[in-house]
Design a protein around this motif. Structure first.
Motif, PDB file in Angstrom:
ATOM      1  N   MET A   1       0.853  -1.188   0.000  1.00 51.59           N
ATOM      2  CA  MET A   1       0.000   0.000   0.000  1.00 51.59           C
ATOM      3  C   MET A   1       0.891   1.241   0.000  1.00 51.59           C
ATOM      4  O   MET A   1       1.873   1.311   0.718  1.00 51.59           O
ATOM      5  CB  MET A   1      -0.880  -0.020   1.241  1.00 51.59           C
ATOM      6  N   LYS A   2       0.539   2.211  -0.804  1.00 50.19           N
ATOM      7  CA  LYS A   2       1.319   3.431  -0.903  1.00 50.19           C
ATOM      8  C   LYS A   2       0.379   4.631  -0.824  1.00 50.19           C
ATOM      9  O   LYS A   2      -0.385   4.889  -1.747  1.00 50.19           O
ATOM     10  CB  LYS A   2       2.088   3.419  -2.225  1.00 50.19           C
ATOM     11  N   SER A   3       0.421   5.335   0.302  1.00 50.64           N
ATOM     12  CA  SER A   3      -0.420   6.516   0.469  1.00 50.64           C
ATOM     13  C   SER A   3       0.057   7.616  -0.461  1.00 50.64           C
ATOM     14  O   SER A   3       1.252   7.799  -0.660  1.00 50.64           O
ATOM     15  CB  SER A   3      -0.361   7.012   1.913  1.00 50.64           C
ATOM     16  N   LYS A   4      -0.861   8.357  -1.000  1.00 54.27           N
ATOM     17  CA  LYS A   4      -0.523   9.432  -1.932  1.00 54.27           C
ATOM     18  C   LYS A   4      -0.462  10.771  -1.198  1.00 54.27           C
ATOM     19  O   LYS A   4      -1.178  11.707  -1.526  1.00 54.27           O
ATOM     20  CB  LYS A   4      -1.528   9.462  -3.072  1.00 54.27           C
ATOM     21  N   LEU A   5       0.399  10.813  -0.176  1.00 55.79           N
ATOM     22  CA  LEU A   5       0.585  12.020   0.625  1.00 55.79           C
ATOM     23  C   LEU A   5       2.047  12.442   0.549  1.00 55.79           C
ATOM     24  O   LEU A   5       2.931  11.613   0.366  1.00 55.79           O
ATOM     25  CB  LEU A   5       0.223  11.749   2.087  1.00 55.79           C
ATOM     26  N   ILE A   6       2.279  13.746   0.738  1.00 56.65           N
ATOM     27  CA  ILE A   6       3.641  14.264   0.715  1.00 56.65           C
ATOM     28  C   ILE A   6       3.687  15.576   1.489  1.00 56.65           C
ATOM     29  O   ILE A   6       2.689  16.297   1.546  1.00 56.65           O
ATOM     30  CB  ILE A   6       4.131  14.461  -0.744  1.00 56.65           C
ATOM     31  N   THR A   7       4.832  15.870   2.093  1.00 56.85           N
ATOM     32  CA  THR A   7       4.999  17.166   2.747  1.00 56.85           C
ATOM     33  C   THR A   7       5.281  18.212   1.667  1.00 56.85           C
ATOM     34  O   THR A   7       5.674  17.871   0.548  1.00 56.85           O
ATOM     35  CB  THR A   7       6.172  17.141   3.744  1.00 56.85           C
ATOM     36  N   ARG A   8       5.102  19.468   1.994  1.00 55.70           N
ATOM     37  CA  ARG A   8       5.368  20.518   1.017  1.00 55.70           C
ATOM     38  C   ARG A   8       6.835  20.494   0.575  1.00 55.70           C
ATOM     39  O   ARG A   8       7.142  20.619  -0.603  1.00 55.70           O
ATOM     40  CB  ARG A   8       5.001  21.896   1.573  1.00 55.70           C
ATOM     41  N   ALA A   9       7.750  20.296   1.525  1.00 56.76           N
ATOM     42  CA  ALA A   9       9.181  20.241   1.191  1.00 56.76           C
ATOM     43  C   ALA A   9       9.468  19.063   0.258  1.00 56.76           C
ATOM     44  O   ALA A   9      10.263  19.183  -0.684  1.00 56.76           O
ATOM     45  CB  ALA A   9      10.017  20.128   2.460  1.00 56.76           C
ATOM     46  N   GLY A  10       8.830  17.929   0.495  1.00 55.39           N
ATOM     47  CA  GLY A  10       8.999  16.761  -0.369  1.00 55.39           C
ATOM     48  C   GLY A  10       8.482  17.018  -1.765  1.00 55.39           C
ATOM     49  O   GLY A  10       9.102  16.626  -2.764  1.00 55.39           O
ATOM     50  N   TYR A  11       7.327  17.681  -1.858  1.00 54.44           N
ATOM     51  CA  TYR A  11       6.751  18.017  -3.159  1.00 54.44           C
ATOM     52  C   TYR A  11       7.695  18.933  -3.939  1.00 54.44           C
ATOM     53  O   TYR A  11       7.944  18.716  -5.123  1.00 54.44           O
ATOM     54  CB  TYR A  11       5.392  18.700  -2.968  1.00 54.44           C
TER      55      TYR A  11
ATOM     56  N   LYS B   1      10.864  19.231  -3.633  1.00 52.84           N
ATOM     57  CA  LYS B   1      12.065  18.493  -4.023  1.00 52.84           C
ATOM     58  C   LYS B   1      11.801  17.656  -5.276  1.00 52.84           C
ATOM     59  O   LYS B   1      12.625  17.626  -6.189  1.00 52.84           O
ATOM     60  CB  LYS B   1      12.526  17.609  -2.868  1.00 52.84           C
ATOM     61  N   LEU B   2      10.653  16.974  -5.327  1.00 48.96           N
ATOM     62  CA  LEU B   2      10.305  16.194  -6.517  1.00 48.96           C
ATOM     63  C   LEU B   2      10.117  17.092  -7.733  1.00 48.96           C
ATOM     64  O   LEU B   2      10.546  16.765  -8.842  1.00 48.96           O
ATOM     65  CB  LEU B   2       9.043  15.365  -6.275  1.00 48.96           C
ATOM     66  N   LYS B   3       9.482  18.239  -7.525  1.00 45.72           N
ATOM     67  CA  LYS B   3       9.270  19.203  -8.618  1.00 45.72           C
ATOM     68  C   LYS B   3      10.611  19.713  -9.142  1.00 45.72           C
ATOM     69  O   LYS B   3      10.813  19.827 -10.353  1.00 45.72           O
ATOM     70  CB  LYS B   3       8.410  20.363  -8.101  1.00 45.72           C
TER      71      LYS B   3
ATOM     72  N   VAL C   1       6.629  10.580   6.881  1.00 46.17           N
ATOM     73  CA  VAL C   1       6.441  11.274   5.605  1.00 46.17           C
ATOM     74  C   VAL C   1       5.837  10.331   4.570  1.00 46.17           C
ATOM     75  O   VAL C   1       5.574   9.164   4.859  1.00 46.17           O
ATOM     76  CB  VAL C   1       7.785  11.837   5.076  1.00 46.17           C
ATOM     77  N   GLY C   2       5.683  10.809   3.352  1.00 45.85           N
ATOM     78  CA  GLY C   2       5.155  10.010   2.258  1.00 45.85           C
ATOM     79  C   GLY C   2       6.210   9.096   1.660  1.00 45.85           C
ATOM     80  O   GLY C   2       7.413   9.306   1.821  1.00 45.85           O
ATOM     81  N   TYR C   3       5.763   8.095   0.935  1.00 46.83           N
ATOM     82  CA  TYR C   3       6.636   7.089   0.338  1.00 46.83           C
ATOM     83  C   TYR C   3       7.742   7.704  -0.515  1.00 46.83           C
ATOM     84  O   TYR C   3       8.894   7.278  -0.451  1.00 46.83           O
ATOM     85  CB  TYR C   3       5.792   6.126  -0.501  1.00 46.83           C
ATOM     86  N   ASP C   4       7.424   8.697  -1.313  1.00 47.70           N
ATOM     87  CA  ASP C   4       8.399   9.280  -2.241  1.00 47.70           C
ATOM     88  C   ASP C   4       9.464  10.127  -1.547  1.00 47.70           C
ATOM     89  O   ASP C   4      10.395  10.595  -2.192  1.00 47.70           O
ATOM     90  CB  ASP C   4       7.685  10.121  -3.305  1.00 47.70           C
ATOM     91  N   GLU C   5       9.358  10.320  -0.256  1.00 46.91           N
ATOM     92  CA  GLU C   5      10.326  11.143   0.475  1.00 46.91           C
ATOM     93  C   GLU C   5      11.354  10.333   1.255  1.00 46.91           C
ATOM     94  O   GLU C   5      12.335  10.900   1.739  1.00 46.91           O
ATOM     95  CB  GLU C   5       9.583  12.047   1.473  1.00 46.91           C
ATOM     96  N   ILE C   6      11.161   9.035   1.392  1.00 48.94           N
ATOM     97  CA  ILE C   6      12.014   8.252   2.290  1.00 48.94           C
ATOM     98  C   ILE C   6      13.363   7.875   1.701  1.00 48.94           C
ATOM     99  O   ILE C   6      14.270   7.502   2.435  1.00 48.94           O
ATOM    100  CB  ILE C   6      11.305   6.969   2.779  1.00 48.94           C
TER     101      ILE C   6
END
Length: 158
Positions: free
Chosen positions: A1-11, A13-15, A106-111
């Motif tokens: 399971m992967k929640s689709k949540l992220i912190t603003r800083a994480g977002y 960084k991905l952007k 945090v969200g999955y994409d930030e770890i």
């Protein structure tokens, strides 16, 4: 399971990674592929083969980032979270053996690339959600069930 949540800083960084790949790295690799292709025989041209492979990797990552950034939900700090463990919290915990840990939920994409971040979907994070300082959290692990005590909770006000 992967929640689709992220912190603003994480977002952000991905952007930033997406912008870097699309506007800087991809055009540079494309120029190298074009140059290497102009040299002739592509089957024995290491520059061509390496950069063509790198271009595929960049395109795959760009597609993933575009899809993720479109679907993900940014969760900002809220004063109502204070005193309890929710998404974005820095949590200090300790077990009966005196072992201490500190991490951020945090969200999955930030770890990735961060040893002090854990996913909201991790068993530890699930066990800690909605708990307060001095509460105990029982965590199911492959080694068995363990008890952790929350010693501190902090939030970054982004």
């Amino acid at each position: 399971m992967k929640s689709k949540l992220i912190t603003r800083a994480g977002y952000l960084k991905l952007k930033q990674e997406l912008d870097n790949l699309w506007k800087e790295e991809r055009p540079e690799v494309t120029r190298k592929v074009t140059w290497a292709a102009s040299l002739g025989d592509r089957s024995e041209n290491a520059d061509y083969q390496y950069n063509k492979k790198r271009l595929r990797e960049i395109d795959r990552r760009v597609r993933y980032l575009l899809k993720t950034l479109e679907q993900i939900r940014i969760v900002d700090y809220s004063p109502e979270q204070e005193g309890k463990v929710f998404f974005g919290a820095w949590v200090d915990i300790e077990n009966d053996a005196g072992e201490q840990r500190r991490f951020r939920v945090v969200g999955y994409d930030e770890i990735f690339e961060r040893k002090d971040y854990i996913s909201i979907d991790a068993p530890m994070a699930r066990a800690l959600l909605k708990k307060s300082v001095d509460d105990e959290a029982w965590v199911e692990t492959p080694a068995g069930r363990t008890c952790w005590y929350i010693t501190a909770i902090e939030y970054e006000r982004e």
